[in-house]
Design a protein around this motif. Sequence first.
Motif, PDB file in Angstrom:
ATOM      1  N   GLU A  33       0.854  -1.194   0.000  1.00  0.00           N
ATOM      2  CA  GLU A  33       0.000   0.000   0.000  1.00  0.00           C
ATOM      3  C   GLU A  33       0.883   1.235   0.000  1.00  0.00           C
ATOM      4  N   HIS A  47       2.363  10.445   2.701  1.00  0.00           N
ATOM      5  CA  HIS A  47       1.136  10.309   3.490  1.00  0.00           C
ATOM      6  C   HIS A  47       0.577  11.618   4.026  1.00  0.00           C
ATOM      7  N   GLU A  99      -3.473   4.549  -2.564  1.00  0.00           N
ATOM      8  CA  GLU A  99      -4.471   5.343  -1.835  1.00  0.00           C
ATOM      9  C   GLU A  99      -4.438   6.784  -2.334  1.00  0.00           C
ATOM     10  N   LYS A 101      -4.869  10.365  -1.868  1.00  0.00           N
ATOM     11  CA  LYS A 101      -4.929  11.159  -0.635  1.00  0.00           C
ATOM     12  C   LYS A 101      -5.747  12.434  -0.788  1.00  0.00           C
TER      13      LYS A 101
HETATM   14 MG    MG Z   1      -2.579   4.939   3.348  1.00  0.00          MG
END
Ligand code: MG
Length: 225
Positions: A33, A47, A99, A101
């Motif tokens: 991930e 992140h 992912e 964001k």
């Molecule tokens: Mg994540």
Amino acid sequence: MQIIAHRGASGLAPENTLKAMSLALDLGAKAIELDVQWADGELWVFHDRRLERCTNGQGVLTGQSREYLASLDAGDEERIPTLWQVMALVAGRCELHIELKGAHTAEPVAALTRRAEAELGFTQAHWVISSFHHPELAHFASLRPDLRLGALTASLPLHGARFAEELGAWSLNCDVDFVDQTLVADAHRRGLKILVYTVDEVSDERALASMGVDGIFTNRPDRFS
Ligand code: MG
Ligand code: G3P
């Protein structure tokens, strides 16, 4: 139980760096991930909204120039990688759970997944695209309806897994602090997988397995191989 290296092997190397991705591959990870954000015409694997925790830089990532972001130390003298750099490193050797964001990520990720399928040995089956930003995830689905989606939640939803089914997701991805037996059963009843983050203790993974959870995101993939 599917084991997904969270931000790469981020318990053992700086999170979301090429070093963390490379280590996850060395540990035999079948899935990784990572988080992506859009700044100055590029997708960055990072992140946090701000740069301070994970780099020697300052400010909000999305407001920075390409030159500044590329100059930062993201730990152990690693750079913040671009999504393309991670794709080139992985080159179809494991699944990538990307992912989104935030805003402006769906279109470039859709384009880059197509390019990686053409140039780097990936197939449609290598991708799961996830997000807490459900409108961006829905936009992604309109661009690449052929790919699996992960609908993220950091809370216990009022109507169980309904939101994930409405998004047309393949999985509901839930915080370990909120997942319960009822949510797992509701996800499965709707034909969804349920993946849980972030799980670094083997005893927690055992408990989740007995609950019927299908996979975990872990910073310590070495503990589950
Ligand atoms: Mg994540
Ligand atoms: O995708 C699972 C997990 O990464 C979601 O939360 O905050 O670690 O990106 P976060």
